[in-house]
Design a protein around this motif. Sequence first.
Motif, PDB file in Angstrom:
ATOM      1  N   ALA A 162       0.309   8.736  10.996  1.00 12.59           N
ATOM      2  CA  ALA A 162      -0.844   8.285  11.790  1.00 12.59           C
ATOM      3  C   ALA A 162      -1.709   7.273  11.039  1.00 12.59           C
ATOM      4  O   ALA A 162      -2.082   6.239  11.606  1.00 12.59           O
ATOM      5  N   PRO A 163      -2.059   7.508   9.759  1.00  8.65           N
ATOM      6  CA  PRO A 163      -2.813   6.475   9.031  1.00  8.65           C
ATOM      7  C   PRO A 163      -2.068   5.147   8.938  1.00  8.65           C
ATOM      8  O   PRO A 163      -2.668   4.081   9.083  1.00  8.65           O
ATOM      9  N   ILE A 164      -0.757   5.214   8.695  1.00  7.61           N
ATOM     10  CA  ILE A 164       0.031   3.981   8.636  1.00  7.61           C
ATOM     11  C   ILE A 164       0.022   3.281   9.998  1.00  7.61           C
ATOM     12  O   ILE A 164      -0.132   2.049  10.085  1.00  7.61           O
ATOM     13  N   ALA A 189       0.832  -1.207   0.000  1.00  4.30           N
ATOM     14  CA  ALA A 189       0.000   0.000   0.000  1.00  4.30           C
ATOM     15  C   ALA A 189       0.866   1.256   0.000  1.00  4.30           C
ATOM     16  O   ALA A 189       0.578   2.231  -0.712  1.00  4.30           O
ATOM     17  N   MET A 190       1.933   1.260   0.794  1.00  2.00           N
ATOM     18  CA  MET A 190       2.835   2.413   0.827  1.00  2.00           C
ATOM     19  C   MET A 190       3.504   2.620  -0.530  1.00  2.00           C
ATOM     20  O   MET A 190       3.622   3.763  -1.009  1.00  2.00           O
ATOM     21  N   LEU A 191       3.937   1.540  -1.151  1.00  2.00           N
ATOM     22  CA  LEU A 191       4.593   1.651  -2.461  1.00  2.00           C
ATOM     23  C   LEU A 191       3.617   2.136  -3.524  1.00  2.00           C
ATOM     24  O   LEU A 191       3.977   2.942  -4.393  1.00  2.00           O
ATOM     25  N   LEU A 192       2.380   1.656  -3.468  1.00  2.00           N
ATOM     26  CA  LEU A 192       1.381   2.078  -4.445  1.00  2.00           C
ATOM     27  C   LEU A 192       1.072   3.563  -4.299  1.00  2.00           C
ATOM     28  O   LEU A 192       0.962   4.296  -5.288  1.00  2.00           O
ATOM     29  N   ASP A 193       0.947   4.015  -3.059  1.00  2.00           N
ATOM     30  CA  ASP A 193       0.714   5.447  -2.820  1.00  2.00           C
ATOM     31  C   ASP A 193       1.885   6.272  -3.337  1.00  2.00           C
ATOM     32  O   ASP A 193       1.696   7.303  -3.990  1.00  2.00           O
ATOM     33  N   ALA A 194       3.112   5.836  -3.042  1.00  2.00           N
ATOM     34  CA  ALA A 194       4.291   6.587  -3.468  1.00  2.00           C
ATOM     35  C   ALA A 194       4.409   6.647  -4.989  1.00  2.00           C
ATOM     36  O   ALA A 194       4.883   7.633  -5.547  1.00  2.00           O
ATOM     37  N   ALA A 195       3.961   5.584  -5.645  1.00  2.00           N
ATOM     38  CA  ALA A 195       4.075   5.536  -7.105  1.00  2.00           C
ATOM     39  C   ALA A 195       3.010   6.367  -7.805  1.00  2.00           C
ATOM     40  O   ALA A 195       3.292   7.052  -8.793  1.00  2.00           O
ATOM     41  N   LEU A 196       1.786   6.324  -7.287  1.00  2.00           N
ATOM     42  CA  LEU A 196       0.666   6.938  -8.017  1.00  2.00           C
ATOM     43  C   LEU A 196       0.140   8.218  -7.390  1.00  2.00           C
ATOM     44  O   LEU A 196      -0.405   9.077  -8.099  1.00  2.00           O
ATOM     45  N   GLY A 197       0.247   8.353  -6.078  1.00  2.00           N
ATOM     46  CA  GLY A 197      -0.317   9.535  -5.432  1.00  2.00           C
ATOM     47  C   GLY A 197      -1.821   9.584  -5.621  1.00  2.00           C
ATOM     48  O   GLY A 197      -2.528   8.604  -5.403  1.00  2.00           O
ATOM     49  N   ILE A 217      -5.208  -3.204   0.076  1.00  2.00           N
ATOM     50  CA  ILE A 217      -4.038  -2.479  -0.422  1.00  2.00           C
ATOM     51  C   ILE A 217      -4.458  -1.229  -1.178  1.00  2.00           C
ATOM     52  O   ILE A 217      -3.910  -0.136  -0.971  1.00  2.00           O
ATOM     53  N   VAL A 218      -5.444  -1.363  -2.038  1.00  2.00           N
ATOM     54  CA  VAL A 218      -5.891  -0.223  -2.848  1.00  2.00           C
ATOM     55  C   VAL A 218      -6.500   0.864  -1.967  1.00  2.00           C
ATOM     56  O   VAL A 218      -6.181   2.051  -2.114  1.00  2.00           O
ATOM     57  N   ILE A 219      -7.376   0.459  -1.044  1.00  2.00           N
ATOM     58  CA  ILE A 219      -8.025   1.448  -0.168  1.00  2.00           C
ATOM     59  C   ILE A 219      -6.988   2.143   0.704  1.00  2.00           C
ATOM     60  O   ILE A 219      -7.012   3.375   0.877  1.00  2.00           O
ATOM     61  N   ALA A 220      -6.061   1.367   1.267  1.00  2.00           N
ATOM     62  CA  ALA A 220      -5.038   1.969   2.113  1.00  2.00           C
ATOM     63  C   ALA A 220      -4.161   2.932   1.320  1.00  2.00           C
ATOM     64  O   ALA A 220      -3.847   4.033   1.787  1.00  2.00           O
TER      65      ALA A 220
END
Length: 298
Positions: free
Chosen positions: A146-148, A6-14, A78-81
Amino acid sequence: MTLVLAMLLDAALGEPKWLWSRLPHPAVLMGRAVGWADERFNSGDQRRANGILTMAGLAIGALLLGWVVSLFGPAVEIVIAAILFAQRSLVDHVKAVADALRLSVGDGRMSVAMIVGRDTSDMDRPAVARAAIESAAENFSDGVIAPIFWFAILGLPGLLLYKITNTADSMIGYRTPRHQNFGWAAARFDDLLNLIPARLTALLIAIPHGVLRDWPAIVRDARRHRSPNAGWPEAAMARAIGVALSGPRSYDGEMRDFPFVHPEGRDDIGPDDIDAATRVLWTGWGIVLALALAAALL
């Protein structure tokens, strides 16, 4: 491993504009729920009691929704997070202020006005930079760490619980005549949920940048902040990049005399210091990613 992905997906796509220009963002839906509750229940002589019950209802609803959605499996989690983590979008918004400030002070004012609530029309170059760096530090805590943290502790229910509380606090947790009583529970619950993450964020900033030796001063400045939590990452960030933060600023045309954080730091700051702050964010994020990966492998 769900957290790592989830962290990697957020970092990649924002936050891809093509998607959220067509669909309502989950945070927008949470805002609508809080707004509806505010309109429906913020009235009468028992506003504080109404606010407590409203916050309890929103919290229970978030926990139940998170539990139901988690039944659809790790891929959905993963997607929601990733959608509700905000590392990439935070860095992008803060970096945009640095880029705009390099063009002109006026461009910097317009850019920083998108991420802060204070008056920006009379800001000079250092004031724009301070506002952006303070926003970076505070939002790294409540928008990323905090979310993490709550996702790691309670899974998707914990993440949704935190996000609905943080949304409620940002909308009704103000000491205004309308919300002082009704928003009391949201503000206090948000303070509680951020208690540990804010201090963890300060450590994530201080340790890799060699300012842990200044921890007593960080604690001192954090306790002088108007928020019980926001001062921790701000005080650590000020020392990590060697600048003075906070100080007097204007809200709704009224100048407020807030104390400086790390007053010994440089005060003639600009876009390069904003860029330094974004590098601090990525370093802290990287440490959390490494810890999450190590935990998953163990």
